[in-house]
Design an enzyme around this catalytic site. Structure first.
Site, PDB file in Angstrom:
ATOM      1  CG  ASN A   1       5.699  11.472  -3.403  1.00 16.43           C
ATOM      2  OD1 ASN A   1       4.995  12.290  -3.986  1.00 16.43           O
ATOM      3  ND2 ASN A   1       5.233  10.289  -3.028  1.00 16.43           N
TER       4      ASN A   1
ATOM      5  CD  GLU B   1      -6.392   8.383  -5.615  1.00 17.85           C
ATOM      6  OE1 GLU B   1      -6.067   7.825  -4.548  1.00 17.85           O
ATOM      7  OE2 GLU B   1      -7.445   8.118  -6.219  1.00 17.85           O
TER       8      GLU B   1
ATOM      9  CD  GLU C   1      -4.343  10.384 -10.177  1.00 16.40           C
ATOM     10  OE1 GLU C   1      -4.051  11.420 -10.788  1.00 16.40           O
ATOM     11  OE2 GLU C   1      -3.765  10.015  -9.131  1.00 16.40           O
TER      12      GLU C   1
ATOM     13  CB  CYS D   1       0.923   7.747  -1.199  1.00 16.49           C
ATOM     14  SG  CYS D   1       0.793   7.347  -2.946  1.00 16.49           S
TER      15      CYS D   1
END
Length: 482
Positions: free
Chosen positions: A151, A249, A463, A283
């Site tokens: 994505n 994640e 991150e 997400c």
């Protein structure tokens, strides 16, 4: 059509399997954008071996020298931005504007970590003894496996690869097959920037084959994964067998709370852009609007109007919303729409595929709004990776908090309010790794940590920003008595 190969030890090579997979344009699946290698376990082990062989020399390379290569990579990406944007649009389906923003994000990330590479090293501490020094050094973890989704096919690889390389690690990158052509563009830029052979290796193929080897091979020291919760759990369990460092994640079921005092027009814009931007395939997308009953009907009317006004089309024409990435993703969204209706949610707008010649072949779906959604419905509990919004009425701030937190995931959450007390309470009590006030749930600046809580993350390492370097470095405490 682009023919993409694996990249191992500085060379572009074919898989031992001799087989390839096609990457197709989701707006027109008859168009083959390119082919990627269907790699074997042996291909993957060869890439790991190359990274392992290059690890010592790259780890000993001075930080400023590593940073210079990252900086040049960012410059090359900027020079090729228009071409990469076109590839990304044709392969993943984003609109031109969305793809342009993503490619710019990758450029900015490489420039950011280029500067950070000179600062990595450690810090001095005051020793309790005379004639002695005490310091803490940061050293690379070693060989890193980066497993990335489709994505954000260049931004997510960038925010894994750039800090890993800046810290002195070598990397094996496995992108999602359906977005492998875009991922290869990033590798090409690093190659042309002068990255030494074996420091970055690129292998495409199925997760069950390539991903399985990356998570279990003893030469891999750390695994960074972004993707679904189910796959992430499998990655974690496999990598934990030999105590690899792991960063996960995963998904989200992200709420935006609309308080009684909210400006409704502002709330509609915030929720609409968070829910329907990038076709809801993020997400951090807003999938639940938790709305106070006093403004509920006005909000439902406003968000329905917002959704109805969105221009849907092929990303190259730069509409408001493009297609979903594959037939299976479209089918999954349509299935959840059916589930919501069967559970008794009220379909306000959307709910199907747009009609007409431009939409006949592509994976298009209408932006969809459900109202009168019960918090326990599946549509309000499970991630729908598409442009589907559930609007949930609540009778007060306490119940809004309960609903917002009442899911297994905890990635991103926001509130729309003019009440400073509510804003502060929401920040304090929202169970999410990213919390926003009067902003959409999507989007994050690159110099701050990104990650989730609960089932959205391994809750080990974040991150991006300075925190993004923590995962890729080990601390060594040094006593020097002179």
């Amino acid at each position: 059509m682009a023919e993409t190969h694996n990249y191992v030890s500085g060379e572009w090579i074919e898989s031992e399997s001799g087989e390839t997979a096609q990457s197709r344009n989701p707006a027109d699946p008859s168009e083959v954008v390119g082919t990627v290698q269907s790699s074997t376990a042996a291909d993957t082990r060869r890439a790991i071996a190359a990274a392992d062989e290059a690890a010592e020399e790259w780890g000993a390379t001075p930080g400023p020298e590593r940073g210079a290569i990252l900086r040049e990579t960012g410059t090359i990406l900027a020079d090729r931005k228009a071409s990469i944007v076109e590839t990304l649009v044709r392969e993943e389906g984003k609109t031109r504007s969305e793809a342009g923003g993503e490619v710019q994000r990758a450029i900015d990330i490489f420039h950011y970590y280029a500067g950070k590479a000179s600062d990595i090293g450690g810090e001095g501490k005051e020793s309790s003894a005379r004639d002695a020094t005490l310091s803490v050094r940061q050293e690379p973890v070693g060989v890193v496996a980066a497993i990335t989704p489709w994505n954000y096919p260049i931004a997510i690889p960038a925010w894994k690869v750039a800090p890993a390389l800046a810290a002195g690690n070598t990397v094996v990158l496995k992108p999602a097959t359906v977005a492998g052509v875009t991922g290869a563009k990033l590798v090409e830029a690093l190659d042309d920037a002068g990255l030494p052979d074996g420091v970055l290796n690129f292998v495409t193929g199925s997760g069950s084959v390539v991903g399985s080897v990356l998570t279990t091979d003893e030469r891999v020291d750390a695994v960074s994964f972004t993707g679904s919760e189910s796959v992430g759990d499998t990655v974690y369990q496999a990598a934990a067998e030999d105590q690899k460092r792991v960063q996960l994640e995963m998904g989200g079921k992200n709420p935006t709370v609309v308080a009684a005092d909210a400006d409704i027009d502002e709330a509609v814009d915030i929720v609409g852009s968070g829910a329907f931007g990038v076709t809801g395939q993020a997400c951090t997308a807003c999938s639940r609007a938790v709305v106070h009953e006093s403004v509920y009907e006005d909000f439902v009317a406003g968000i329905a109007e917002y959704a109805d006004a969105l221009d849907i089309g092929a990303g190259m024409t730069d509409p408001d919303m493009g297609p979903q990435v594959t037939q299976s993703e479209l089918d999954g969204t349509l299935e959840y729409i059916d589930i919501a209706q069967s559970e008794g949610a009220r379909l306000v707008t959307g709910g199907g595929r747009p009609t007409g010649e431009p939409y006949e072949d592509g994976y298009f779906v209408e932006p969809t709004v459900f109202a009168d959604v019960d918090p326990d419905m599946r549509i309000a509990q499970e991630e729908v990776f598409g442009p589907v919004l559930s609007v949930i009425p609540v009778d007060g701030f306490e119940s809004a908090l309960d609903v917002a937190n009442g899911v297994e995931q905890g990635l991103s959450a926001s509130i729309v309010t003019d009440d400073l007390r509510k804003a502060h309470r929401f920040v304090d009590e929202a169970e999410a790794g990213v919390v926003k006030t009067n902003e959409k749930t999507t989007g994050l600046e690159l110099h701050v940590p990104f990650g989730g809580m609960k089932a959205s993350s391994s809750e080990t390492y974040r991150e991006q920003g300075d925190a993004g370097l923590d995962f890729y470095t080990l601390s060594k405490t040094v006593y020097l008595n002179y």
